[in-house]
Design an enzyme around this catalytic site. Structure first.
Site, PDB file in Angstrom:
ATOM      1  N   SER A  54       0.839  -1.206   0.000  1.00 55.00           N
ATOM      2  CA  SER A  54       0.000   0.000   0.000  1.00 55.00           C
ATOM      3  C   SER A  54       0.873   1.254   0.000  1.00 55.00           C
ATOM      4  O   SER A  54       0.367   2.355  -0.204  1.00 55.00           O
ATOM      5  CB  SER A  54      -0.937   0.009   1.212  1.00 55.00           C
ATOM      6  OG  SER A  54      -0.205  -0.190   2.403  1.00 55.00           O
ATOM      7  N   LYS A 121       4.132 -11.518   3.533  1.00 52.72           N
ATOM      8  CA  LYS A 121       2.704 -11.726   3.273  1.00 52.72           C
ATOM      9  C   LYS A 121       2.522 -11.756   1.763  1.00 52.72           C
ATOM     10  O   LYS A 121       3.188 -11.003   1.043  1.00 52.72           O
ATOM     11  CB  LYS A 121       1.886 -10.581   3.880  1.00 52.72           C
ATOM     12  CG  LYS A 121       0.399 -10.636   3.529  1.00 52.72           C
ATOM     13  CD  LYS A 121      -0.382  -9.598   4.270  1.00 52.72           C
ATOM     14  CE  LYS A 121      -0.377  -8.222   3.624  1.00 52.72           C
ATOM     15  NZ  LYS A 121      -0.869  -8.188   2.224  1.00 52.72           N
ATOM     16  N   GLU A 123      -0.641 -12.267  -1.439  1.00 55.84           N
ATOM     17  CA  GLU A 123      -2.074 -12.319  -1.756  1.00 55.84           C
ATOM     18  C   GLU A 123      -2.423 -13.577  -2.544  1.00 55.84           C
ATOM     19  O   GLU A 123      -1.653 -13.996  -3.403  1.00 55.84           O
ATOM     20  CB  GLU A 123      -2.468 -11.089  -2.585  1.00 55.84           C
ATOM     21  CG  GLU A 123      -2.278  -9.782  -1.865  1.00 55.84           C
ATOM     22  CD  GLU A 123      -2.733  -8.574  -2.687  1.00 55.84           C
ATOM     23  OE1 GLU A 123      -3.350  -8.744  -3.769  1.00 55.84           O
ATOM     24  OE2 GLU A 123      -2.461  -7.443  -2.242  1.00 55.84           O
ATOM     25  N   GLU A 190      -9.295  -9.478   4.135  1.00 53.35           N
ATOM     26  CA  GLU A 190      -9.597  -8.085   3.785  1.00 53.35           C
ATOM     27  C   GLU A 190     -10.930  -7.992   3.033  1.00 53.35           C
ATOM     28  O   GLU A 190     -11.195  -8.768   2.105  1.00 53.35           O
ATOM     29  CB  GLU A 190      -8.475  -7.522   2.890  1.00 53.35           C
ATOM     30  CG  GLU A 190      -8.769  -6.086   2.433  1.00 53.35           C
ATOM     31  CD  GLU A 190      -7.580  -5.379   1.799  1.00 53.35           C
ATOM     32  OE1 GLU A 190      -6.495  -5.991   1.693  1.00 53.35           O
ATOM     33  OE2 GLU A 190      -7.747  -4.208   1.417  1.00 53.35           O
TER      34      GLU A 190
END
Ligand code: KIV
Length: 287
Positions: A54, A121, A123, A190
């Site tokens: 982000s 991490k 996705e 999320e």
């Protein structure tokens, strides 16, 4: 001679996170992208710091996270790691850093560990299992990320809440099981309905960290700048602002600008003085 007790802050480790999880202590995670944000987050006592991709939209002015590269992530991770935070430090695998083969993925993630991250991490669900296996085999702890995965903005058609349809909800539950079986130490959930996140949390034996996933996860994460209201404009529904940072800082900056223009800054408090003995030399000197 008196001895001050030395305060030793033990770094949060993976076993420590799991012990907190087993003791039903809710885990707190936020993002940090540089030394300033890392020091503030760590001083606030968060359990986990994520150098998130982000950084792309929060700090670098991109519209989404897709343009974020390994070089950018390494640069920001290094700045955060130099502050030696007490919090558990994780780094986010950016787009294309784990899509081009197992070897490339392990090299990229291993580089994060060599720069001070304790875990990574990434996705995605079941289709990421081959790389997850390879990472864990290379002693790299992995947190999975399910639901609204921002790197899938194009196939998702925007940043939309996921798992609302029966088939999607069931797939997400299956994915959570598979990621746990593969050895992920935790799952980030999320942008999914709160009851779906609750069901995942109830049916896995690893911590779930929610963002826009309701109150029943094992922990919560919010982006640093969202918590502090540092971004202009309105926040998304899942954010609660704990400060109006943008307005507070804008006001302070505007007051300083006024002081400069009006001659009120600097004054003697912010100025250095010439030693008494040197002053006559200044007075006597002519060009
Ligand atoms: O990059 C990021 O900030 C994230 C959020 C979900 C915390 O992955």
């Amino acid at each position: 001679m008196s001895h001050q007790p030395i305060e030793i802050h033990a770094r949060v480790t993976l076993p420590q996170l799991h012990a907190w999880y087993r003791a039903a202590r809710r885990l707190v995670m936020t993002t940090a992208y540089d030394a300033v944000t890392a020091r503030i987050a760590d001083a606030a006592g968060v359990d986990m710091i994520l150098v998130g991709d982000s950084v792309g939209n929060v700090c670098l002015g991109f519209e989404n996270t897709l343009p974020v590269s390994m070089a950018m992530m390494n640069h920001h991770l290094e700045a955060v790691a130099r502050t030696r935070p007490t919090a558990f430090l994780m780094a986010d695998m950016p787009y294309l850093s784990f899509h081009l083969g197992v070897e490339d993925t392990v090299r990229n993630a291993g580089g994060f560990l060599q720069r001070g991250a304790q875990a990574i991490k990434l996705e995605g669900g079941a289709k990421r299992l081959p790389v997850i296996h390879a990472l864990i085999d290379a002693e790299i702890p992995v947190m999975g990320h399910l639901g609204l995965t921002p790197q899938s903005v194009n196939p998702m058609g925007g940043f939309k809440v996921q798992g609302k349809q029966k088939a999607d909800a069931l797939r997400l539950l299956e994915d959570a099981q598979k990621l746990q079986e593969a050895g992920c130490f935790g799952l980030l959930l999320e942008g999914i309905p709160a009851d779906l996140a609750a069901k995942v949390t109830e049916t896995v034996e690893i911590p779930t960290i929610g963002i826009g996933a309701g109150p029943h996860c094992s922990g919560q994460v919010l982006v640093f700048h969202d918590v502090l209201g540092l971004l202009s404009g309105t926040s998304p529904k899942f954010v609660r602002r704990y400060a109006e940072g943008f307005e507070t800082l804008r006001t302070a900056m505007a007051v300083w600008a006024e002081d400069v223009r009006g001659g009120g800054f600097p004054d003697e408090r912010e100025s250095y003085t010439l030693p008494e003995a040197v002053r006559p030399a200044l007075t006597q000197w002519h060009p």
